[in-house]
Design a protein around this motif. Structure first.
Motif, PDB file in Angstrom:
ATOM      1  N   SER A  90      -2.487  -4.985  -2.274  1.00  0.00           N
ATOM      2  CA  SER A  90      -3.386  -6.188  -3.222  1.00  0.00           C
ATOM      3  C   SER A  90      -2.146  -6.998  -3.989  1.00  0.00           C
ATOM      4  O   SER A  90      -0.884  -6.552  -3.845  1.00  0.00           O
TER       5      SER A  90
ATOM      6  N   CYS B 159       1.514 -11.453   5.262  1.00  0.00           N
ATOM      7  CA  CYS B 159       0.588  -9.940   5.208  1.00  0.00           C
ATOM      8  C   CYS B 159       1.820  -9.295   6.298  1.00  0.00           C
ATOM      9  O   CYS B 159       2.868  -9.747   7.114  1.00  0.00           O
TER      10      CYS B 159
ATOM     11  N   ARG C 149      -0.865  -8.862  -7.620  1.00  0.00           N
ATOM     12  CA  ARG C 149      -0.854  -8.645  -9.084  1.00  0.00           C
ATOM     13  C   ARG C 149      -0.573  -9.560  -9.754  1.00  0.00           C
ATOM     14  O   ARG C 149       0.367 -10.691  -9.403  1.00  0.00           O
TER      15      ARG C 149
ATOM     16  N   ARG D 222      -6.412  -8.049 -10.374  1.00  0.00           N
ATOM     17  CA  ARG D 222      -6.216  -7.695  -9.625  1.00  0.00           C
ATOM     18  C   ARG D 222      -6.889  -8.025  -8.327  1.00  0.00           C
ATOM     19  O   ARG D 222      -7.941  -8.526  -8.370  1.00  0.00           O
ATOM     20  N   ARG D 223      -6.130  -8.528  -7.333  1.00  0.00           N
ATOM     21  CA  ARG D 223      -6.662  -8.959  -6.405  1.00  0.00           C
ATOM     22  C   ARG D 223      -6.536  -8.004  -4.887  1.00  0.00           C
ATOM     23  O   ARG D 223      -4.760  -7.843  -4.648  1.00  0.00           O
ATOM     24  N   ASP D 224      -7.258  -7.506  -4.260  1.00  0.00           N
ATOM     25  CA  ASP D 224      -7.373  -7.223  -3.200  1.00  0.00           C
ATOM     26  C   ASP D 224      -6.983  -7.648  -1.578  1.00  0.00           C
ATOM     27  O   ASP D 224      -7.710  -8.667  -1.546  1.00  0.00           O
ATOM     28  N   MET D 225      -6.205  -7.511  -1.180  1.00  0.00           N
ATOM     29  CA  MET D 225      -5.998  -7.874   0.303  1.00  0.00           C
ATOM     30  C   MET D 225      -7.562  -7.382   1.530  1.00  0.00           C
ATOM     31  O   MET D 225      -7.424  -6.394   1.429  1.00  0.00           O
TER      32      MET D 225
ATOM     33  N   SER E 109      -1.258  -5.308   3.861  1.00  0.00           N
ATOM     34  CA  SER E 109      -0.750  -5.338   2.463  1.00  0.00           C
ATOM     35  C   SER E 109       0.363  -6.770   2.186  1.00  0.00           C
ATOM     36  O   SER E 109       0.875  -7.195   3.700  1.00  0.00           O
TER      37      SER E 109
ATOM     38  N   VAL F 148      -5.001   0.137   0.616  1.00  0.00           N
ATOM     39  CA  VAL F 148      -5.371  -0.707   0.808  1.00  0.00           C
ATOM     40  C   VAL F 148      -3.806  -1.630  -0.471  1.00  0.00           C
ATOM     41  O   VAL F 148      -3.640  -1.347  -1.401  1.00  0.00           O
TER      42      VAL F 148
ATOM     43  N   ALA G 296       0.690  -0.756  -0.509  1.00  0.00           N
ATOM     44  CA  ALA G 296      -0.040  -0.217  -0.416  1.00  0.00           C
ATOM     45  C   ALA G 296       0.730   1.474  -0.208  1.00  0.00           C
ATOM     46  O   ALA G 296       1.975   0.974   0.702  1.00  0.00           O
TER      47      ALA G 296
END
Length: 321
Positions: free
Chosen positions: A127, A166, A129, A141-144, A149, A125, A119
């Motif tokens: 993510s 993370c 990639r 793309r997938r946000d956590m 992060s 946020v 982030a």
């Protein structure tokens, strides 16, 4: 190297064909060594591979000459080690990296590249990639979750699942319901464990008061842990609703051994009547010669009164038949 000093190595990897050893140094350079040595000087150097303080991650593809690198300049580059001094084959920028241990991972088919993205701001946020490993174009793309992060990731070759660590100490697993096998998908279908109740609750009133010297009328039932209580209920056939066990030996309560009914038991154990159409006279005369040669019971008894045996002649109807 320009300043004639030793450089710390941030990342290092051996090629899949076992011929080369590549090192990513703190000054952003890539140094290639032959695996059979000597390791005094690199055989090839790319000094400005990343214009930053470090090269965080290096990946070799199965062809033995395609090299992926990620550095502190927020870029991922694809190199051909046969022409390492030339421009990179592909490049992808704006992939924020905040820590030297942030890596990347290749899919089992080596067609997709997973890159953790930190982030850029405090309340932003992070993510994951997913890039094409040849053109480095973004595929997904997938946000956590929970404003975390990702720092490092691992793409399992058999389970086909991406495990990410993370920055807050949590671990997330990314999977595909169609292509992932076992792993985290096996635990999703399990039931949540029941709370054993009172085993660890030490609040006032939660634990019973044991008074062994009180009168039976006021004596409370002795406390038992939930696990011990469940084991006792399991051993009780009525509480656990245990089915009737198979009977061995004699029957009991209208049931017989073997799991069959009474009619079947009677039919299997009573001897079947077999009709015998043989002639009894022929069956007796079959032993006449043996009795004559070795008389033991009948012949000595009739030796005086009936020296010559007299047999009944067959009926005429029997002869006609």
């Amino acid at each position: 190297q320009r300043q004639a000093r030793r450089l710390p190595v941030i990342s290092m990897l051996c090629s899949s064909d076992g011929k080369h050893l590549i090192a990513g140094c703190q000054d952003g350079s890539l140094q290639l060594y032959p695996l059979n040595g000597p390791y005094v000087r690199p055989s090839l150097i790319r000094q400005d591979a990343h214009t930053s303080n470090f090269v965080s991650s290096i990946l070799f593809k199965a062809d033995g000459h395609s090299l992926l690198s990620r550095g502190g300049d927020d870029a991922v580059r694809l190199w051909d080690i046969r022409a390492l001094r030339q421009q990179p084959v592909a490049e992808r920028k704006s992939l924020t990296i905040l820590q030297p241990m942030m890596n990347m991972a290749l899919s089992p088919s080596e067609k997709t590249l997973a890159v953790p993205l930190a982030a850029p701001e405090k309340n932003a946020v992070g993510s994951m990639r997913f890039l094409d490993s040849t053109s480095l174009e973004e595929i997904h793309r997938r946000d956590m979750p929970n404003d975390t992060s990702p720092v490092c990731c691992l793409w399992h070759p058999k389970l086909n699942q991406v495990v990410t660590g993370c920055d807050r100490g949590s671990v997330s697993v990314l999977y595909d319901s169609k292509h992932s096998l076992r792993g985290i998908t096996a635990s999703l279908g399990r039931r949540k464990k029941r709370d054993m109740g009172g085993a660890t609750n030490l609040s006032p009133g939660a634990m019973p008061i044991i008074t062994p010297n009180s009168l039976p009328l006021f004596r409370e039932q002795r406390y038992q842990p939930a696990r011990k209580r469940e084991n006792k209920q399991r051993q009780d056939p009525t509480e656990s609703r245990r089915p009737e066990l198979p009977i061995h030996g004699h029957g009991k309560g209208g049931r017989v051994s073997g799991g069959s009914s009474l009619a079947r038991y009677v039919g299997q154990n009573i001897a079947k009547r077999v009709l015998d159409n043989s002639d009894p006279r022929e069956a007796i005369l079959r032993h006449a010669e043996e009795a004559k040669n070795d008389p033991y019971w009948v012949s000595p008894a009739y030796a005086k009164t009936q020296p010559t045996p007299i047999f009944r002649k067959p009926d005429e109807e029997g002869e006609d038949e």
